[in-house]
Design an enzyme around this catalytic site. Structure first.
Site, short mmCIF file in Angstrom:
data_model
loop_
_atom_site.label_atom_id
_atom_site.label_comp_id
_atom_site.label_asym_id
_atom_site.label_seq_id
_atom_site.Cartn_x
_atom_site.Cartn_y
_atom_site.Cartn_z
N ASP A 164 46.14 38.31 34.06
CA ASP A 164 47.39 38.92 33.61
C ASP A 164 47.45 39.06 32.10
OD1 ASP A 164 48.08 38.80 36.27
OD2 ASP A 164 49.96 37.71 35.96
N HIS B 10 44.78 34.30 32.95
CA HIS B 10 45.24 35.21 31.91
C HIS B 10 44.08 35.57 30.97
CE1 HIS B 10 48.88 33.17 33.33
NE2 HIS B 10 49.55 34.24 32.95
#
Length: 279
Positions: free
Chosen positions: A99, A244
């Site tokens: 992400d 992430h």
């Protein structure tokens, strides 16, 4: 022309890939093989050389929904009352997701590792990041990865008006389509917080919502070893891993991937990308 070429290359990468698991109900996630496994299959008898825990991971996400039923938008995408949380648990399959990117400091290293092991992943990108790093989205397309929508500026959607939510999502879809070669089919809400308006808007724009089952919490920088442990301990058929590649210093996330990815493959897992199928 550029968009057509990107789309052609991406489809060529995924052409002929057989679904690993068949979707048995409407709207369930199917698995699309992202190329040949980079590691050998488990030895005869089904026992991997280096077994990992097989218990299902706890679902950590608790979205704010409150929208019952699953009517469909005009083009056929269901309007959900909760996001999809896992893939079918047939076989030893997992999905890796990243992400907040792309980030030129960390995303290329993640892509390098995935390419080294011939693994495909899903990247949920923020529009304001993607706008300045369109070459990385093009590379994701070239290498067969899936790019999803993670809004423009990563806001808490439940605090926005319906028009602001649509703007956050539409602007990002436009950037993805221009750089990646096709519009996104997947959406992930910032902070894992969905609401009725978000599900309706995503369906209207042709996107399904995907959550996660393993939260590495790598954004807290807990240490590379801790991230590796969370992935390997939580590994089980059907789980979706949240990591992430942007939003801060993600060097631990980069190093952790290099550690747990070959271990997962040696243990017989197939790392793949989600594919939608409605019946």
């Amino acid at each position: 022309m550029k968009k057509d070429q990107l789309l052609t290359r991406r489809r060529a990468l995924l052409a002929g890939a057989a679904a690993v698991a068949a979707a048995g109900t409407a709207g369930v996630v199917e698995l699309a093989a992202g190329g040949k496994p980079a590691r050998s299959a488990p030895p005869a008898g089904g026992s991997p050389a280096h077994p990992l825990p097989q218990k299902p991971s706890a679902y950590r996400l608790r979205p704010l929904t409150g929208y019952g039923g699953a009517p469909r938008a005009p083009h056929g995408t269901p309007v959900r009352h909760k996001p999809l949380m896992e893939v079918p648990a047939r076989g030893r399959t997992m999905v890796l997701t990243f992400d907040d990117g792309p980030d030129p400091r960390y995303t290329p290293h993640i892509l390098d590792t995935l390419r080294e092991y011939d693994v495909r992943a899903t990247f949920f990108v923020c529009g304001e990041q993607a706008e300045w790093n369109t070459k990385l989205l093009a590379r994701m397309a070239d290498e067969g990865h899936v790019v999803g929508n993670h809004t423009w500026s990563h806001p808490l959607l439940t605090r926005l008006s319906r028009s602001r939510i649509r703007s956050e999502i539409e602007r990002t879809s436009d950037v993805i389509e221009d750089a990646y070669g096709e519009p996104p089919q997947w959406f992930r809400a910032p902070y894992g917080v969905w609401n009725r308006a978000t599900f309706q808007i995503c369906a209207d724009l042709g996107m399904d919502s995907l959550a996660w089952t393993i939260d590495t919490e790598d954004w807290t920088r807990p240490g590379t070893g801790t991230i590796v442990h969370r992935v390997e301990h939580g590994a089980a058929p059907g789980v979706v891993v949240l990591s992430h590649d942007a939003g801060g210093n993600r060097s631990q996330s980069v190093q952790a991937l290099r550690s747990y990815l070959p271990h997962l493959l040696d243990s017989g897992y197939q790392l793949t990308v989600p594919r939608r199928q409605y019946v």
